[in-house]
Design an enzyme around this catalytic site. Structure first.
Site, PDB file in Angstrom:
ATOM      1  N   HIS B 236      -3.793   9.774 -10.090  1.00 37.04           N
ATOM      2  CA  HIS B 236      -3.835   9.361  -8.377  1.00 37.04           C
ATOM      3  C   HIS B 236      -2.184   7.932  -7.850  1.00 37.04           C
ATOM      4  O   HIS B 236      -1.961   7.252  -9.039  1.00 37.04           O
ATOM      5  CB  HIS B 236      -4.657   8.147  -7.808  1.00 37.04           C
ATOM      6  CG  HIS B 236      -4.890   7.615  -6.668  1.00 37.04           C
ATOM      7  ND1 HIS B 236      -4.622   6.940  -5.908  1.00 37.04           N
ATOM      8  CD2 HIS B 236      -5.941   8.005  -5.354  1.00 37.04           C
ATOM      9  CE1 HIS B 236      -4.333   6.819  -4.293  1.00 37.04           C
ATOM     10  NE2 HIS B 236      -6.039   7.082  -4.512  1.00 37.04           N
ATOM     11  N   ARG B 256      -1.077   2.956   2.709  1.00 38.87           N
ATOM     12  CA  ARG B 256       0.104   4.453   3.676  1.00 38.87           C
ATOM     13  C   ARG B 256      -0.121   4.500   4.848  1.00 38.87           C
ATOM     14  O   ARG B 256       0.370   4.772   5.492  1.00 38.87           O
ATOM     15  CB  ARG B 256       0.527   4.972   2.230  1.00 38.87           C
ATOM     16  CG  ARG B 256       1.167   5.021   0.958  1.00 38.87           C
ATOM     17  CD  ARG B 256       1.574   5.938  -0.250  1.00 38.87           C
ATOM     18  NE  ARG B 256       0.525   6.181  -0.769  1.00 38.87           N
ATOM     19  CZ  ARG B 256      -0.023   6.862  -0.832  1.00 38.87           C
ATOM     20  NH1 ARG B 256       0.028   8.410  -1.079  1.00 38.87           N
ATOM     21  NH2 ARG B 256      -1.526   7.091  -1.415  1.00 38.87           N
TER      22      ARG B 256
END
Ligand SMILES: Cc1cc2nc3c(=O)[nH]c(=O)nc-3n(C[C@H](O)[C@H](O)[C@H](O)COP(=O)(O)OP(=O)(O)OC[C@H]3O[C@@H](n4cnc5c(N)ncnc54)[C@H](O)[C@@H]3O)c2cc1C
Ligand code: SF4
Ligand code: SF4
Ligand code: FES
Lengths: 247, 603
Positions: B236, B256
């Site tokens: 990740h 994000r």
């Protein structure tokens, strides 16, 4: 690098003592890191429980300087380092070894609480409809990570050892989550009165203060449950009406 | 044999995460006797940490969704080396499995009309993840646990399996120890289901708990079963890197999604420097356009920070290797900058990302509304695992089944977020169902005393030795080596060195000596886990060497392109008679026309 001194309880049900350790402290460390570091470097057989290291699983409960806490969420820089930090197991449960206690009683208590029993589905496809505002409270209770810290501080269990009579705050929260579940049709009020002895709780709120999930155990779970029990069994008008009403 | 306490069940389930619990529930509902063994307390398995949600095409939020779309998303995400039959079954059955949780008491977040709410997630075309805020795994494991305890399942907590027992070809039980006193236990069973989760602890930086030591992978391998797809590991892109104690803990993709940007130590927004050709059309040209996308402008294209997980992770590694990383070896993830764009930025961030705000505040003394976070890739999930039959979850050894993260096939080269929790439910149920079917045709097998004595001898020998090795140090060195040599960016040379390194560590393992006794002794547990970690590390490395291309979770700098030939095969791993690890290339079966058509239609 800075060092910190610890006094960690070592022993079994037969007895034990605090053992002193010193270990290096790096920035951002939590108590669990220090304990694991001591385990890795100095005391390979030091027993403790942990899993997630992020406050999500409720495995690493202990008493740090006398306060019931999750070791993985207690930062070293929140503790005074001019004296040794004490780490000991929870007191309300029998000791297995070092920081590990026998919490199996909690699992037995849960099994005795009547399980979830939903009403028939609302839609032909077998699903239900629930509004978010009707489940907010239940979702608060379901945040519980079963760390059992609330059980540890409850004087009914910790000081009076009424494990046979009283289910403790954790399972009052659990019962409240079931009783307030919009789909549930079971009635647990008699059990709460007679088996769980909810009456033994005298609302000291110690449980709420230690809950790492911030669940308002007393105000949101226990008090409303007590009110329901009172309504069901002690209020003459409700009792009369109950004769004509199913839950 | 009277020496050891012996338990008998029709079905033995090893592991009490989502997959194991779901399997045990299914098996016990069929009326057979079920034992459930787990290393920790019930309810603490890794599944409890899952955040984002469980993927199921229920179409509660967008009625264009259905199993076909979910199937094709899963195959695209897995770069088409998935077991297509598993992907199909998963997409078809996940909605029922999620609704079933509601019937057992789960309380998912709701839509306005009172149905289960679903959210968007990377790689899923429509909002598909049923969730409860950012604690979906807790909701799922607690629901299964609270339902399961009323089913008459016999649960053995804090019991670790260290060997599978066989009668001829068939698996007929397991040998285990309980943590409290180190006492050995024999479990006899007509069918055994492995549901032991992942392998994250083979790497230094991971989001996984201490339990993720690949036990099921190694137990199956040692019992003669095949592993598959072991080269595919999901890193990740955003784990915490600082302070050291929290390294690896997940930072959600949502940061994000809300406009967070990645920057290197020179302040450069490096994600704009390398946009893969096949994504150029879909990616923003300028920071301005990227910002508009995050604010819901349907005409804007996504910022490069939201490219696929594997690509973002690699870009971060590139920056750090080039000396443009942060002092702690990560890059900066900045959400605070949005105050240039909106007036009430701090409140907005706290409202949208409450758990991230608290995570950094509590564990890193950092206010994400004012300062950038330091992030770097973290080992998150293994797509590879025990090779199973799609319908039944049977392994290649009779009597042995597997489900959940330790089984493989559905995810191919890369898993989509949310597809693990649904995988646990769909294939946990199937494993339970078919293990019962198998068990009903069997009688209890014989337990072979010499197998037991051999496992026990190996387990205890470290107490009798006067070697000098500390198991924690070996684990640490393995993790560091795998991180460096078989990590996100791989090449032949480094991986060959890793194989040599694994051999050395295996030798060092034989020199471990332990102090204390066998009562709840973590150094002993760590020493035993090492065998599993070394086995899976070798399997990962060998498979990664064989796959001479880059695809999904596997990136080779010496073969940086995708190669169509490798798109037609999986790699399986098996223990050969001499005890060596044998790797084989197996063709992926032809996909039926109707599934092919779905993929073509969905593009
Ligand atoms: C931070 C984080 C967030 C995530 N978020 C999501 C998400 O939003 N959506 C999603 O789909 N996936 C998510 N995942 C992935 C997902 O959580 C896991 O893949 C999944 O929970 C694995 O479940 P499992 O049942 O296979 O195994 P686990 O839950 O890992 O359970 C393994 C069980 O096996 C037992 N065990 C292991 N070895 C032995 C042994 N030798 N003897 C006896 N018992 C043994 C363990 O004690 C445990 O009970 C996330 C993962 C992480 C780390
Ligand atoms: S409020 Fe009740 S349950 Fe909570 S600690 Fe006090 S007595 Fe125990
Ligand atoms: S209610 Fe709070 S303190 Fe009690 S077990 Fe649950 S999380 Fe822990
Ligand atoms: S280790 Fe999970 S709560 Fe501390």
């Amino acid at each position: 690098m800075a060092k910190a001194a610890f006094k960690i309880w070592r022993g079994s049900s037969e007895g034990g003592e605090f053992v002193s350790y010193t270990t290096e402290i790096s920035p951002g460390m939590v108590v669990l890191d220090a304990v694991l570091q001591i385990q890795g470097e100095q005391a390979g057989d030091l027993a403790c429980r942990w899993n997630c290291k992020a406050g999500k699983c409720g495995s690493c409960s202990a008493e740090i300087n006398g306060n019931p806490k999750l070791m993985c969420m207690t930062r070293m820089n929140t503790l005074p380092t001019d004296q040794p930090i004490t780490v000991e197991p929870m007191k309300a449960f029998p000791l297995k070894k070092d920081l590990v206690t026998d919490v199996s009683w909690n699992y037995r208590v849960k099994e005795k609480i009547k399980k979830f029993k939903p009403r028939p589905p609302d839609a032909p496809d077998g699903t239900w409809r629930m509004m978010q505002e009707d489940i907010d409270r239940v979702q608060e209770f379901r945040k519980c990570i079963e760390c059992f810290l609330c059980q540890d501080v409850c004087h009914v269990l910790r000081d009076h050892h009424k494990h046979e009579e009283f289910i403790g705050p954790r399972f009052l929260v659990y019962a409240a989550a079931l009783e307030m579940h919009p789909l549930d049709t079971e009635n647990r009020l008699r059990d709460l009165k007679d088996e769980s002895n909810i009456g033994l709780c005298n609302i000291t709120k110690c449980c709420t203060k230690v809950c790492p999930e911030g669940i308002t155990i007393t105000d949101n779970a226990i008090i409303p449950l007590k009110e329901r029990v009172v309504g069901e069994f002690y209020d003459p008008i409700t009792r009369f009406l109950n004769l004509f009403r199913k839950k | 044999m009277a020496e050891y306490q012996t338990y008998e069940h029709d079905v033995l389930v090893i592991g009490a995460g989502g997959a194991g619990l779901r399997a045990a529930i299914e098996a016990s509902a069929a009326g057979v006797s079920v034992g459930l063994v787990c290393k920790s307390l019930l309810g603490k398995a890794h599944t409890v940490m899952a955040e984002g949600g469980v993927a199921a095409a229920m179409a509660n939020v967008d009625d264009r969704d259905n199993w076909r779309v979910h199937f094709s998303d899963t195959m695209r995400g897995g770069q088409y080396v998935n077991n297509w039959r598993m992907a199909e079954l998963h997409a078809k059955e996940a909605p029922d499995r999620v609704r079933e949780l509601e019937a057992w008491g789960a309380v998912f977040d709701r839509t306005k009309d009172g149905r289960i709410l679903q959210r968007n997630f990377g790689g899923h075309k429509y909002p598909r993840l049923a969730h409860v805020g950012d604690r979906t795994g807790l909701e799922m494991i607690r629901t299964l646990q609270d339902h399961g305890i009323h089913q008459g399942i016999e649960v053995y907590m804090e019991v670790t399996v260290i060997g599978l027992l066989k009668d001829g070809e068939r698996v007929t039980g397991a040998f285990a120890y309980e943590r409290e006193h180190g006492r050995f236990r024999i479990f006899k069973a007509k069918a055994v289901i492995l549901a032991t989760g992942g392998i994250g602890r083979a790497y230094k930086i991971t989001s996984n708990s201490w339990e993720g030591t690949g036990d099921g992978h190694a137990l199956a391998y040692d019992a003669g079963a095949e592993l598959i797809d072991m080269e595919f590991i999901q890193f990740h892109p955003t784990g915490m890197v600082y302070p050291p104690s929290v390294r690896g803990i997940l930072v959600t993709e949502g940061v994000r999604g809300e406009g967070g940007i990645l920057k290197n130590s020179e302040g450069r927004r490096f994600m704009f420097d390398d946009i893969p050709d096949n994504y150029k059309d879909q990616t923003a040209d300028s920071p301005e356009e990227g910002w508009r996308y995050t604010q819901g402008d349907k005409n804007a294209r996504r910022p490069p920070e939201l490219l696929t997980r594997d690509h973002v992770a690699r870009c971060i590694v590139r920056e750090v290797k080039a000396g443009r990383g942060t002092p702690n070896g990560g890059v900066y993830l900045d959400i605070a900058w949005i105050k240039e764009k909106i007036s009430n930025a701090p409140e907005h961030i706290k409202k949208k990302l409450p758990s991230m705000y608290h995570q950094f505040k509590q564990l890193a003394d950092l206010d994400i509304t004012e300062q950038p976070m330091e992030v770097g890739p973290t080992t998150h999930y293994i797509m590879g695992g025990i090779r199973v039959d799609a319908e039944t979850q049977a392994s290649t050894v009779p009597g042995l089944f597997a489900a959940g993260e330790c089984a493989a096939g559905i995810n191919g080269a890369n898993r989509l977020g949310g597809n693990s929790l649904s995988d646990l439910l769909v294939f946990g149920k199937r494993a339970g169902e078919y293990a019962v079917e198998f068990a009903k045709e069997q009688t209890q097998g014989e337990i072979n005393q010499s197998q037991i004595e051999e496992i026990k001898r190996r387990a205890l020998e470290a107490f009798e030795r006067t070697g000098s090795e500390n198991p924690f140090h070996i684990q640490h060195d393995l993790q560091a080596m795998m991180q460096d040599l078989v990590g996100i960016v791989r090449n032949e040379d480094e991986m060959q060195r890793a194989l040599v390194g694994i051999k050395e560590l295996q030798e060092r393992r034989k020199k471990i000596s332990l102090t204390g006794n066998i009562d709840f002794n973590p150094s002993w547990h760590t020493a035993l886990d090492l065998h599993n970690l070394l086995t899976v590390s070798e399997a990962i490395t060998r498979a990664a060497i064989e796959r001479k291309e880059s695809r999904g979770g596997q990136y080779r700098e010496d073969y940086s392109a995708k190669n169509a030939e490798f798109g037609k095969v999986n790699f399986t791993i098996k223990k050969e008679a001499g005890g060596n690890m044998q790797i084989e290339r197996v063709p992926i079966p032809e996909m039926p026309a109707e599934l092919k058509q779905i993929i073509e239609e969905m593009g």
